[in-house]
Structure formats: C-alpha cells, structure tokens
Design an enzyme around this catalytic site. Structure first.
Site, PDB file in Angstrom:
ATOM      1  N   GLY A 415       0.843  -1.321  -0.106  1.00  0.00           N
ATOM      2  CA  GLY A 415       0.068   0.112   0.016  1.00  0.00           C
ATOM      3  C   GLY A 415       0.936   1.329  -0.020  1.00  0.00           C
ATOM      4  CB  THR A 436       4.405   3.699 -27.648  1.00  0.00           C
ATOM      5  OG1 THR A 436       3.722   4.710 -26.835  1.00  0.00           O
ATOM      6  CG2 THR A 436       3.836   2.268 -27.429  1.00  0.00           C
ATOM      7  CD  GLU A 438      11.431  11.219 -29.659  1.00  0.00           C
ATOM      8  OE1 GLU A 438      12.488  11.129 -30.605  1.00  0.00           O
ATOM      9  OE2 GLU A 438      10.798  12.199 -29.725  1.00  0.00           O
ATOM     10  CG  ASP A 440       5.212   0.792 -31.169  1.00  0.00           C
ATOM     11  OD1 ASP A 440       5.835  -0.450 -30.599  1.00  0.00           O
ATOM     12  OD2 ASP A 440       4.033   0.895 -30.680  1.00  0.00           O
TER      13      ASP A 440
END
Lengths: 695, 695
Positions: A415, A436, A438, A440
């Site tokens: 937590g 993703t 510059e 993918d």
C-alpha cells in the site's frame, strides 16, 4: 527479539564476511564519461523548483513545466549541443547526459525540454542551413520561441514516410503551401502544440513541379507571439489529459493552405530553388529520408538514459525499504527477517537490479557511440547504422524495463508503494509513453531484426517487408552491412567453440556469452532460412510469409539487444579495480546472464544447447546468486548516487527503521515491566500442560 | 486500394467461411447466473452521473465519488446482501455481481462502495449480533453514517494477526479502551478515513483480565456527525494522493485511550461479559481469528470480478480499434492490412482475450461458490476452505492479468492509447492497487501453496511456515483437508493416464488437462519432498529451508490457479449450444491452454512431459490458432456486451474507420482526376528504364 545494529539490518543475517563493495569507485564508473555534467544536472534536479508537484490539474502542471524550462535556461542546462557561435558547447554526449538526469526531478520537464531543444531546436540545427540556425536558434535556445516538432499524424504513427500533409511549391509567389488534406493527416500528439508553441518544424511531402520528393521539414509560424492566436489557416485542438507527462501540452495541428516563404524549407538535405527545381546531395529518395529522420536518434538515446535513471531511483527506494521493513510482529520472540531476506522478495527485486546495471552500462556505450557520430569523430555510415541499431534495441529494452521495475517496486512496497508520495506510481505514469514514442518499441525491434536478417543474407537487404514493419525495415535498407550485428555474434561463437563440447559452468563468462550468442544466431538462422524463399516471391505473397514469422523476428531482435546489454555489463566489469566490488558485480552480471538463460530456457533445451540435467540447475544457481548478492544490495543501490532530494520517498527516508525500533522498544519495555498481557494461545497451552501434569 | 466492406474489415482477409459465432448466446453465458442484476448494474454504469470525470483534483474526485455513492443508494444498487428485515435481499452473489459492474463507470465508485457496504457494513453484519445490525446497519445502508474498515496498520499490512492496536476491557466503567501504542500501529490506507468516515469498525487485540484473546472488531465513533471533528482521543491524517482511485479518501487513524461501551464489541465470535469474562463459540484462538477474517473473502471475490470486467472493456476497445486501424498509407496501391491482421498484434492481444475468457468463467464459478457459502446453502468447512483457496488464486491471477491487459492494450494503441480519453491509462492507474489490497497477491498465492502442501502431506498441516507467509499459511492451517486441491489434481492424472504413454495432440482437451495437472502435481511433489524434512526441524532452521523454496511454492500455486481457470473455461464450453460458437470458443480455450504450456515449456521439457520434437510445435500451433481466431475477434469482444456508454473511448467509437475511409476517398479521387503528384522514386525508375531503352 535479538537486537540488531543498523548495519546488520541492512546486510541481512548472512552478511558477507569479506566486507563491502567500494560504492565510491562503482558510483564514478556508473556516472560514466560525462560524470561532471551528470553531477551538475543532479544538483539542478535536487532543486525543489525543478520537482514535480503532485495533484495539480493538467493546466497547472503545464504552467509549472513551462516555468521549469525557464529554470533550465537560467542554469544553462540545455544548450550544450548547440553551435558554439550561438552560445552552445557542441557537446552532444554531455548534452544528452544532462537531459537524462532531469527525469528524477520531473519527467515532464525532461520531455518538454526534449521537445523544445532536442526535437524542435535539433531539427533546425540538423536539417537547416547556417542561416536557419542563426535566424531561429537564438529564440529557441532562450525559450522566447517555444516550438513544436510536428511530424506524427493521427493516421500515421510509426509510418512517417506515409504522412499526408503536403508542402507544394508555388512558383508564382516563391512560397510553399502547407496543407492538411483530411482529418487523418492532422498532426497529433505534438508537444507544445496545445498551448505554448509559437512555431513548429512541420514535416510534409514536398511537391514541386508535380513531383513529390518525399518528407521534408518546414519552419512554420503557428501563433501570433503577442495575441497567442493561431495564424491564419492554422488550427488545432488540445489532446487533453494523458496517462502521464501532463506537464506537456500535447495537441493536434492542421493547416489550410498555409503559405511560408520558400526559404523556410530546412534545406540541408534537399532544396528547391526559385524556379521550383529540386536538388539534393542525396540521390536516393529513400536514403535521403532516412538521413533526415536519422537525426532523431538523439531522442531515443536520451529516453534510454532516462529510463535507466528512473529504474535506479525506483530500486534505490524499494531496496532501501526492503532492507528496513520487518513484516512480522515485533512482539514475537523470534527474530524477524526484513523483507529483503525473503527469497521471493530477492527474486522480485534483485534480477531487476542486475538488469538495471546491464542497461546502465549499455546506455553509456550507446551515449559514447552517439557522441562519436554527432561530434563527427566517428561518423561513417557504419557508425550511424550501429548507432541506429543500438539505440533501437536499448531504448526498447530499457523503457519496458523501467515500467516493469517501477511496477514491481510499487507492488513490493504494498500500500505504501501506491501512495504518490513514494514516487513509483507517478514515475510509472509519466514513463508509460516512453515505450511507444520516439519509435514504438515493437517497431524498433523490427528495425533491429531487419539488421540481423541483412547480416544473415544479402537478399534481405532490399526486400520490402511490407506490412507493419515497413518503416522500421526500410530505415536500414539503404545502409551498408553492419559491423556489430550478427556477424560479430557469429564471431563470438567461433571464438568460444560450441557450448556442448566443453564441460562448462553456467557462471563461466564465456559460457554465458556463447549461450546468449548462439541463441541470437540460431533464431536468426531459423527465421532467415524460412524467409529466404519468401524474399523472392511476389510482394503480397512474400509479405504474408513474413507476417507468419513476425513474432519470431521480434523475439530474435530482443535476444540480440539482450546480448549486447550483457556484453556491455561484461565490458564494464573490466574497469573495476576493487576486488570485492569486481566480485559482487560479477555475481550481478551472472544473475543478469543466467536470468536471460532461465527466461529462454525452453529454447536452449529444444535446441540442444543446454542439457536437461544442466537446465534443472539454472533456477538453483540463480537462487544461490541471490543469497550472495543480498548482503550487498543496499550498497549496490547506494552506488547509483541519488540523494534524498532525488528519491523524495518517505519510505526510503529511514522513517520505517525508526518506526520499527520504536515498536521493538515498546514491546521490550512492556516485557521488562511484566505488564504484557498473556496470549490466550499460551494460556491454553499451559492449561493443557497443567491438566496433563494432574493425571 | 481495394474497397472493403465494414464486415470484411472486421473479420480480416481470412474471414472464416463457416460463418459467425452467436454473440447473443455467448453474451448470456458470460453474464452468468446473475445476468439480470448485471444488466441492471450496467444500466446504472452507463449513466453519466456514475462516470469518472478525468482531470479533477483528488479533492474534487473525492467529493464526486461521495455523491456517486448516494446515487447507488437511490438506485438500490448496494443493499442486496443485507438482511431482508432491514430492506436488503440477502442475495450475496447478486450483490457482488452488481458491485463488480460499477468498475466500468468508475473504479473509485466500486471501491468506495466496497468500503462502505462491503467492508464496513459487512463487518457489522457478519461479526455483529442482531442488535448490532438493527442499530447500525440502517445508517450504513442509507449512507447517513459513512464508515471505515480500520484493520491494516502502517507496520502490518498482510499480517493482520500481529496488529498492535489494543482494546482493553475496563471493568470499572464497563468499557473497552482502544489504544494505539506507537506510530507503526496507526491504522493506515483506510478508505473513508481522511474525510468522510463518521464511524469505523476497528480491529484490535482484545485484552481482558490480563489475557490477550487476539484480534476482534469494535464499532467506534470517529467524528462528530455535526461538526465533523474527530472525537476526543481520535486522530489521524490524510494518506494524500495515490497512484489511482483518488475518489477514495484513504487516511490514517490513531486512538489515544478512546473509550467505547463494552457492547460495541462485535461479538458474534467472541464476547466479554460485564465481569470481564471472555467467551467464544470457537475454542481455538487461531481458528476464531480466521473465521472472523474469513468474512472478508467477499472483497477478493468482487475484485476478481471487477478485474475481469476491466479486462473485457480494455480488449473490447483495443480489438475494435485494431480491426479498423490501417497502419499504412491509404495512397498505396497495395491493400493495407488492419493492425489485427499482423501476427505480432494477434500475439499481443488474442492470448489476453483467451485469458480473459478463462478468468470470466472462473469468476462465475467463484461467485457461485461464494453465494453457496454465504447463503448457507453450501456452507461446510470444506466449502469455506475451497472458497478461500479459489478466491485467493483467482483474485491474484485476474488482477495481475487486468494490469497486463490494460498495459498491452494501451501500447497496442500507441499514442492514442496514452490519451486518458481512451480509458486504458485511467483504468490501469485505478486498478493498480487491486494486486496488493484485500490480500497481497504474492501472499495469497502462498495461501494457495499451503493448501497444496497440506494436501500433499499431512505433516504440513500444522507446520509454522515462519517468515513472510505466516499469515497466509496459518489461515488454512486449522481447516480440514480439502476436496478441490491437489488430490483432485491427482485424480485428473489418474483418469487420463500419463501424457507420455498416449500419442496425443496438444489440442486434445485431455492432453491439456493432463499436462497442466501434472505440472501442478510435479511441482508440489518436488517442493513437498524437499520440505518434508524441514517441517520436522526446529522452527528457525525449518523456516530457512522453507525460505529457500518460497519462489517455487508461489509458482506452484500459480500453476494450480491457472489449471483451475482452464477447468472453468472447459466447463463453460459444455453449455454452448451453437456449434460455430462452440468451435471458436474451443480454439480460444486451446489458445489459453497452449499459452500456459508455452509459458512453462522448459518445465515440461525438463520433466519429460513433452518431447523436444513436440515442444518445437507449440509455437507454430499457437500461431495457427491465432489465425483461426482472428476473424472472430471482434465478435468475441462484442459478446462481452459493453456498449459505447461503458467503453467511452473515441478510438473504439468508429471514428477511426471514418477517418480511414475519408483518406482513401481523397486519394481515390485524386488519382481519378489525374492531379496526384508523381513520386520521385517512380520518376527515377522511369528515367532508368528510359535510359536502358535508349541503349
């Protein structure tokens, strides 16, 4: 509860008797060639003014990020790459190193700075003439002219060659007419477009005299600097809230026959004269395109470095906490282990630590390669191709790794890890897009695969891979056969001989190298063999067969990049002088190597590279490495050199240790005073005992 | 470009000639036993008032979520589990089904409702007397009294038995004194604690007459309902911003000798009379504890269902988009494939789809098991133990799966996937905590492992696993040997015979069952054998050996839960009547099963369950399944039955299809009019040709 000193808590009950690693030496090694610039950048990143403030609306975040860019200008933190005559240092490697470190302050600052100076400014510098530089760079450098890098379109992400925006030369007025023909051709996800951008480098298909010469870059005024309204014909909209990086105002842009002077064409690689005649120093349109696009590699290099930095911060937080946190009741009479003493916890965090070290050494090699090319010191076609391949492979691996690491660290802290104050969730949200943008990652790995295939057999050099990967594959297609690709891999194997032949131990460096290399070679040969026929078939049929092997191709590329990371780590070991440090780092390198082998074990078994018997020992060997590394885990993250100003996570501040000690003191005092309640379980046990004794 | 109908686009070029699946029948099957309640809940979830609004500050989100709870009250959406005499339906399964569906509207609403009615209200209902119910439930049900479930402490997350808050009976005043002895004992991460909570069920060590009877629950007033100020002695602080779920005001609470009437002890399983005498219907303190804690299983069940629902939404969005999106230039003369036609894209999304189906069928079984136990229809110790094991295993797998699915979908949609308007990043941030709250997944899997070990050999029944997993292991320790655990697994194997003996195909159902079962059995036998000695050793030494096998134990538990998911999917197939639907779902089940086998292939090889030769066919077989399933992918997500009001993602709205068509129309018209520019590449080619012809 046995009293433990803080040191014992940190190193665990199996504390290594042979002493500790030299974190100072190791720290310097990790800082690399641009250590001084990194240290300066870290000072700036420690400044509260540079820090992300959590809980702001995206509008507030954008304002803050914009002001933070001014801070970067004031600190002269962002001009190192620009020409000396304009106040820069022409220091490309150092410039990227400095940018990367800003990720610990606020990824939005790193990326917004990247948009302004790394993309917009770099495009003017690399694609423009000296006149262009002199005219536009000063305003860009000072942030007087915030700008955009308008390449991606809604309809075309990775496939830049297919963008549909046009720039048609009008001889009558000596102007280019920039036009967006339909909705899918809107520029999209463009940083600085929604609010801040006054100008843009716009990528469009250059058309003159009825011929389309492919994608070129144009400097276009977007907004009136006084009213901040769009210029006539320019329009756009806000991309709105994103999963992270909300300090950056991404947006869409469209152009309705917007006229710019002919000389706004950034004409270093292609020019149109006043008669509309097109000329270029690069005859091949394909090669010209990839040369222009190739200047973008800097973005990938800096994302690689930032991903490594974020992984380091995450691990420094999570491992510090895991070395202090005791999961069990301090009132127990058994000594409680800290989280990091649990095998599962080691399994969760230490392999990520090993990978982070590998990625760190790999990044340093990439950055030096980048600096060599961009400084002109080592700037052959081969150098550029190697740079492309390394950047594509390393950026893919390290950005995915950063997300995995941030998530595992967040979960390992339970937590507390979910609270934004402990950084993981915030960094993860901001870094999500790194995998993703510059390039993918999946497309980039196909670029690497193309390189491997062309090394494997020449007929792949000019094959059209059709389908999704066309961009990636074509990017390499015009370039020369490489030197650090597959043939080098093959060489490793020749050097080391077959794995099967010698009785070797998995911890042996040459064994690991041979195994990792043989897998790359084997995978490429498998796919290459299957595809050689396809390359000769008509394009549509060939594409179908390629598609059936797309998954394998991507996996082969990943294997190659993993091998190169392993090589970089191994190379890094050579520089370490302190013997204990070298020993521990070697274990860590082994953990990385064996981790890769374990991950791909079925391949090794099925291809006869590892026997069943030996295969069964891999997991145990990893577990033993974990136990050996565990006493050094805290030192290994301390060597990253980030301070509390960079970590800024209450759970890594020592507060947990204080809470543990307070609780232990409480129970100790309670026991000493005799005021502790008796546990019902113990009472029942005593009653049973008494009943027995009666009998 | 060839014209394609929308149908062709959706099913791809390899459209299955044998027709389509019956999405209506399949949809009803997926809705399960509580279909009517799910439909009602989906109507509510489609209401804009229930939707998450993005971009709010956490303060605004909290206000909105609180008001959304009132909407749930108005719609009578949250009282189905409560006693009929108080206005409920005593419908436990239906209640959870209704809750789960709210995740598509706003996970904060689902979880905040879960805090109020599923935890706070349920604790009063299950741990309190009829008087307690009559006194407190009406205010809880109407939201007049927002409340907390104050169990977790900063110093003890998963280890509830070790919490340090005390409730000491004071005979003189007939009160319990609730006290927090030190900082680590503050209640932490408590929903409704920072702002809204007026009361709480506080878990504390019950002490009377100098004996600690372990953890019990107490109803405690936290704040004055008029002034909203903390009551005397109560204090706390805000947990602040989190990685997600910011509609919920998590906070910390501490108690400085706060006095509550003796009758505020929720005394169903343990009581203290006015003389301070403790009595309980459950003699064993350990068993008593786990009986009380066992009422919490509802939370895990509903998280499992919500995780499945979120995965469905994500895949419905990503697969719809992938079936419309063409990555390549519409001006090309080659027909462009949509993303979903690429093998890699299929590899990324379709196995996640298969797993989502498996998890959906598994959840329905879990929910029915839960309903059986909580309705009293099937409420033996064995039923409760099975419920615990199923909930622990399925919740772990499905919540991790939801995060993986949301991330892969986000990446598969590129930059568009990162925009918050397309849901993935927002849902992922909110669901992140699902993997560690209501039982940390890693701890829950150790609970499952304990169950498997006790089935393997009786000596594990009472062993103290020490270390991290003590909570999990002890939770099962007092319970009877199970019926759905390992022995049933062993039975499968006996039924089907050895995998090696028969010449079987991997797509054969019995083969898959045998392989998956044998792996569980083999792993448990391996670890069990290694641990049998350890169980007899002194506790500290034994714990050390257990620790050395912790990783294997967790993996064995995962394998077991995966097998049970596979069984649930297989069971689900039996109900399908439409032959085409059955065929396609069987492929999907095979994809799930073969995916598991591929993931763990090295185990199968090393243990001689799959030959090298057969092992090499697994990947190809999966690729063939992907191609067969692909034409049905859109139908398979449409069968989930979520509408645009649930998806609310522009990329799944059909806008992409319209953009594609607009672009294609533009280029088609341009070509027809002869106004298209000539590509420089084609011009060069023609010039070469002309030069050749001259010669």
């Amino acid at each position: 509860m046995t009293e433990t000193t803080s040191r014992e808590a940190l190193t665990g009950s199996n504390g290594d008797p042979d002493g500790h690693i030299d974190t100072a030496e190791l720290g310097e090694l990790l800082l690399g060639k641009w250590a001084d610039i990194r240290k300066l950048a870290r000072e700036l990143a420690a400044d509260t003014r540079a820090h992300k403030v959590e809980g702001l609306t995206h509008t507030e975040q954008r304002e803050r990020a914009f002001n933070q860019l001014k801070l970067l200008v004031d600190f002269k933190a962002v001009h190192r790459a620009f020409p000396k005559r304009l106040g820069g240092d022409e220091d490309h490697g150092g410039n990227v190193a400095g940018f990367e470190e800003m990720v610990t302050a606020d990824p939005s600052v790193q990326i917004k700075a990247g948009v302004q100076w790394g993309l917009f400014g770099s495009a003017v510098m690399h694609l423009g003439s000296t006149e262009h530089q002199d005219k536009w760079l000063p305003g860009i450098m000072s942030l007087e002219v915030p700008g955009c890098f308008a390449m991606t379109e809604t309809g075309h992400g990775s496939d830049v060659a297919s963008i549909a925006t046009t720039a048609t030369y009008d001889e009558a007025t000596d102007e280019f007419v920039i036009n967006t023909p339909f909705r899918a051709a809107w520029k999209d996800y463009i940083g600085n477009a929604a609010i801040d951008g006054l100008a843009a480098v716009v990528f469009a298909q250059l058309i003159t005299k009825g011929v389309s010469h492919g994608v070129h870059a144009f400097y276009v005024q977007l907004r009136d600097p006084v009213t901040h309204q769009f210029m006539p014909g320019v329009g756009g909209e806000d991309d709105g809230i994103k999963g992270g990086l909300n300090g950056i105002d991404n947006g869409r842009l469209h152009f309705d026959h917007v006229r710019v002077p002919r000389t706004n064409l950034l004409n270093r690689y292609g020019n149109v004269d006043e008669n509309g005649e097109y000329t270029s120093s690069i005859a091949s349109p394909g090669r010209r395109f990839f040369t222009m696009i190739g200047t973008l590699v800097q973005g990938r290099v800096s994302l690689d470095g930032a991903a490594v930095a974020a992984s380091k911060v995450a691990l420094q937080i999570a491992i510090t906490y895991a070395a202090q946190r005791r999961q069990f009741n301090a009132s127990s009479d058994i000594e409680e282990d800290v989280l990091l003493d649990y095998q599962r916890h080691q399994r969760r965090l230490l392999p990520l630590l090993a990978t982070t070290y590998a990625a760190s050494f790999a990044h340093e090699q990439l950055l030096q390669k980048f600096d060599g090319v961009f400084s002109g010191a080592h700037d052959t076609d081969e150098d550029r191709e190697d740079l492309e391949t390394l950047a594509a492979g390393f950026k893919s691996l390290s950005t995915w790794h950063a997300l995995d690491t941030l998530q595992e660290c967040r979960e390992a802290c339970g937590g507390a890890g979910f609270l934004v104050e402990n950084r993981f969730t915030s960094l993860r949200a901001d870094l999500d897009i790194y995998v993703t943008f510059e390039g993918d990652n999946t497309i980039l790995l196909q670029l690497v695969a193309k390189r491997l295939l062309t090394d494997y057999a020449k007929e792949f050099k000019n094959v059209d891979f059709g389908v999704m990967a066309r961009y990636a594959f074509n990017q390499a297609a015009d370039l020369a056969i490489n030197k650090t690709g597959l043939r080098q891999v093959a060489q490793f194997v020749a050097d080391t001989g077959s794995v099967q032949r010698s009785a070797m131990a998995l911890r042996d460096e040459e064994t690991q190298r041979a195994l990792l290399s043989e897998r790359v070679q084997g995978m490429v040969a498998d796919v290459g063999g299957a595809l050689q026929e396809a390359a000769k078939l008509p394009r549509s049929k060939g594409a179908e067969i390629f598609n059936q092997h797309q998954h394998e191709l991507v996996e082969a590329a990943r294997a190659h990049a993993e091998l190169l990371q392993w090589e970089a780590f191994t190379e890094g070991l050579k520089s370490i002088e302190d013997p204990k440090t070298k020993e521990v780092l070697t274990w860590l390198r082994d953990l990385f190597g064996l981790g890769l082998i374990e991950k791909h074990l079925s391949w090794y078994l099925m291809n006869g590279r590892i026997s069943m018997q030996r295969g069964r020992t891999v997991g145990d060997y990893i577990n033993r490495l974990l136990a050996k590394i565990r006493p050094h885990a805290v030192d290994l993250v301390d060597a990253f050199g980030y301070t509390q100003e960079h970590l800024r996570a209450p759970i890594a501040s020592g507060a947990e240790q204080i809470r543990q000690e307070e609780a232990a003191d409480y129970f100790r005092a309670q026991r000493a005073s005799g005021s502790a309640p008796i546990d019902e379980k113990i009472l029942l046990l005593k009653q049973k005992q008494a009943a027995k004794n009666k009998k």
